[in-house]
Scaffold this motif. Sequence first.
Motif, PDB file in Angstrom:
ATOM      1  N   LEU A 132       0.955  -1.115  -0.127  1.00  0.00           N
ATOM      2  CA  LEU A 132       0.007   0.066  -0.024  1.00  0.00           C
ATOM      3  C   LEU A 132       0.942   1.282  -0.013  1.00  0.00           C
ATOM      4  O   LEU A 132       1.795   1.486   0.883  1.00  0.00           O
ATOM      5  N   ASP A 133       0.561   2.025  -0.953  1.00  0.00           N
ATOM      6  CA  ASP A 133       1.621   3.345  -1.376  1.00  0.00           C
ATOM      7  C   ASP A 133       0.761   4.634  -0.584  1.00  0.00           C
ATOM      8  O   ASP A 133      -0.242   4.860  -1.181  1.00  0.00           O
ATOM      9  N   GLU A 134       1.128   4.767   0.683  1.00  0.00           N
ATOM     10  CA  GLU A 134       0.579   6.099   1.263  1.00  0.00           C
ATOM     11  C   GLU A 134      -1.037   5.888   1.230  1.00  0.00           C
ATOM     12  O   GLU A 134      -1.712   6.799   0.512  1.00  0.00           O
ATOM     13  N   PRO A 135      -1.600   5.081   1.635  1.00  0.00           N
ATOM     14  CA  PRO A 135      -3.038   4.769   1.367  1.00  0.00           C
ATOM     15  C   PRO A 135      -3.894   5.632   2.237  1.00  0.00           C
ATOM     16  O   PRO A 135      -5.072   5.863   1.978  1.00  0.00           O
ATOM     17  N   THR A 136      -3.126   6.463   3.335  1.00  0.00           N
ATOM     18  CA  THR A 136      -4.258   7.260   3.972  1.00  0.00           C
ATOM     19  C   THR A 136      -4.120   8.774   3.400  1.00  0.00           C
ATOM     20  O   THR A 136      -4.958   9.677   4.075  1.00  0.00           O
ATOM     21  N   VAL A 137      -3.383   8.979   2.570  1.00  0.00           N
ATOM     22  CA  VAL A 137      -3.088  10.547   2.054  1.00  0.00           C
ATOM     23  C   VAL A 137      -4.535  11.040   1.709  1.00  0.00           C
ATOM     24  O   VAL A 137      -5.096  10.567   1.050  1.00  0.00           O
ATOM     25  N   GLY A 138      -4.640  12.397   2.333  1.00  0.00           N
ATOM     26  CA  GLY A 138      -5.974  12.998   1.935  1.00  0.00           C
ATOM     27  C   GLY A 138      -7.446  12.681   2.680  1.00  0.00           C
ATOM     28  O   GLY A 138      -8.409  13.051   2.496  1.00  0.00           O
ATOM     29  N   LEU A 139      -7.151  11.591   3.555  1.00  0.00           N
ATOM     30  CA  LEU A 139      -8.342  11.338   4.283  1.00  0.00           C
ATOM     31  C   LEU A 139      -8.217  11.986   5.645  1.00  0.00           C
ATOM     32  O   LEU A 139      -7.173  12.243   6.138  1.00  0.00           O
ATOM     33  N   ASP A 140      -9.395  12.037   6.301  1.00  0.00           N
ATOM     34  CA  ASP A 140      -9.665  12.664   7.471  1.00  0.00           C
ATOM     35  C   ASP A 140      -9.057  11.793   8.501  1.00  0.00           C
ATOM     36  O   ASP A 140      -8.884  10.713   8.453  1.00  0.00           O
ATOM     37  N   VAL A 141      -8.919  12.355   9.592  1.00  0.00           N
ATOM     38  CA  VAL A 141      -8.470  11.336  10.856  1.00  0.00           C
ATOM     39  C   VAL A 141      -9.042  10.194  11.185  1.00  0.00           C
ATOM     40  O   VAL A 141      -8.487   9.061  11.374  1.00  0.00           O
ATOM     41  N   ALA A 142     -10.462  10.338  11.198  1.00  0.00           N
ATOM     42  CA  ALA A 142     -11.010   9.006  11.770  1.00  0.00           C
ATOM     43  C   ALA A 142     -11.019   7.788  10.517  1.00  0.00           C
ATOM     44  O   ALA A 142     -10.634   6.643  10.748  1.00  0.00           O
ATOM     45  N   SER A 143     -11.093   8.450   9.263  1.00  0.00           N
ATOM     46  CA  SER A 143     -10.974   7.470   8.054  1.00  0.00           C
ATOM     47  C   SER A 143      -9.477   6.934   8.097  1.00  0.00           C
ATOM     48  O   SER A 143      -9.378   5.705   7.709  1.00  0.00           O
ATOM     49  N   LYS A 144      -8.611   7.549   8.242  1.00  0.00           N
ATOM     50  CA  LYS A 144      -7.034   7.112   8.422  1.00  0.00           C
ATOM     51  C   LYS A 144      -7.101   5.820   9.659  1.00  0.00           C
ATOM     52  O   LYS A 144      -6.327   4.957   9.302  1.00  0.00           O
ATOM     53  N   ALA A 145      -7.366   6.329  10.681  1.00  0.00           N
ATOM     54  CA  ALA A 145      -7.419   5.269  11.725  1.00  0.00           C
ATOM     55  C   ALA A 145      -8.115   4.055  11.330  1.00  0.00           C
ATOM     56  O   ALA A 145      -7.618   2.899  11.765  1.00  0.00           O
TER      57      ALA A 145
END
Lengths: 269, 281
Positions: free
Chosen positions: A175-188
């Motif tokens: 996974l290449d930086e899969p949380t880029v651009g997501l809000d904190v809750a979605s990242k977690a």
Amino acid sequence: MDGSDLAELTALAPDPGTPALSVEGVSHSYGERRALDDVSLAVPRGGFAALLGLNGAGKTTLFSLITRLFDTRHGRITVQGFDVARRPSAALAELGVVFQARTLDLDLSVRDNLLYHAALHGLGHRRAQARAAAVLEDVGLTERARDKARRLSGGQMRRVEIARALIHEPSVLVLDEPTVGLDVASKAAIVEQVRALSRMRGVAVLWATHLLDEIEPGDHVIVLHLGKVLAAGEMSEIIALAQAPDLRSAFRVLTGTAVPAPETEDAGA
Amino acid sequence: MSATTLGRARHGLTLGGYAICLEGVLWREALRFIHQRGRFLAALVRPLVWLVIFAAGWRQVLGVSIAPPYHTYILYSTYVVPGLLSMIQFFYGMQSSLSMVYDREMGNMRVLLVSPFPRWFLLIARLSAATVISIIQCYAFLVVAWLWGVEIPDPGWLAVLPALIIGGFMLAAMGMVLSSLIRQLENFAGVMNFVIFPLFFASSALYPLWQVQQSSPILYKACLLNPFTYVVELTRFSLYSTWNLTALLVVVGCTIAFTAAAILAYDPARGLMARRPGAGT
């Protein structure tokens, strides 16, 4: 099944001691600019490895080489023991990929995106349907199966991409930086979901990130900076190596550059 | 199941796996086409404008004399139909290359290219999908042209199919080569001006080559060097259940050359894509 068949089956089955993903002495240049310089790393079977590096460290180039979008000219990459350059079909069949950029077909439904990917891996209709239902359940999006991909939120799209990467039951997920651009809750939620899937399915994970809060103490951490691996090991080993109080400080000591503070992390993404 | 079969099945590379992959690529292209009804209408309206307006205007001025494959004097609207069929395929080939550039920019292309199937097979599957969709458009146009009063010989409906397959594949392959050369979607307008229009107008699609030769020997030579001319002629002859061997050989040769060039262009070892940082293959 005769003796030669058994021998071939043995040859096809990877050696249990072989890492799920191995990168050995890989270098890559764009013209005069060297993007990767003698990079080596390994992800054990069922393990979770975090590839930590700032933007421009060479993470995406490394992913392009692992997924054979680029040819490996210097060094060797294997997936489940299969050389990506010499046996690309076998290697890619064992690999699930989530790219940094969104890669869903927005005009297709969630289910159709998954079925298309299943077809690209040669999964028959029945198996594809069953797998699509299973992976959607895994990521908690069963009820959105018929929706067009463009109607999903950023976090939901990422979860569909993770489901898609798992539909052909790979041994390794990158996974290449899969949380880029997501809000904190979605990242977690996504970090937790991938960790849970890795534990449940025994899938080895290479997770590229520049965010320290996505790394847990037991993870294998690889610090990549300006195309070079500066350190690799468990978080405690990295901290000890840098003689620093925590990973953030250790990263600063090793690279001479500060990791973006959590509140500004995405600004540089 | 033998070990070999087991191993290949795990990696999806059985013959059935290839068929499933091809079907998947065709299915996705069809779904996208169905979802974008505007594309279908545009593809149909473009040749109809030529047939209904342009050809109607010129039919009183231009009578086309007897020349193979025609056995009698024909109306201009009859003459222009094979050229318009090729135009549909040409535009769809270019549209398909446009969608490849779009896919590259949006990242969808990566999903295709990380499939375990060989790169050449994936690209050929994509070309086949574009060819199938262009043929569907051609038949839709043929029906409308027939309703408009253009005479199409009964055997021609089926006899033209092989020509549409080969011609469509060649034009799609040409589009794929172009897509590998285009870095950004915005640059595609240049393709319209520098590739599509010159190739279309410098061909036998709208006027017979012997008339071109009389008015401009230089343009005539340009038409002879233009592979699109041969796609038009192959389609024209096959619509009348005859084969133009020269056209067939040129089209088959160009199909092989363009397909090889496209495969080379998308090859991670040698292709143009690998030389670009963040090319977004």
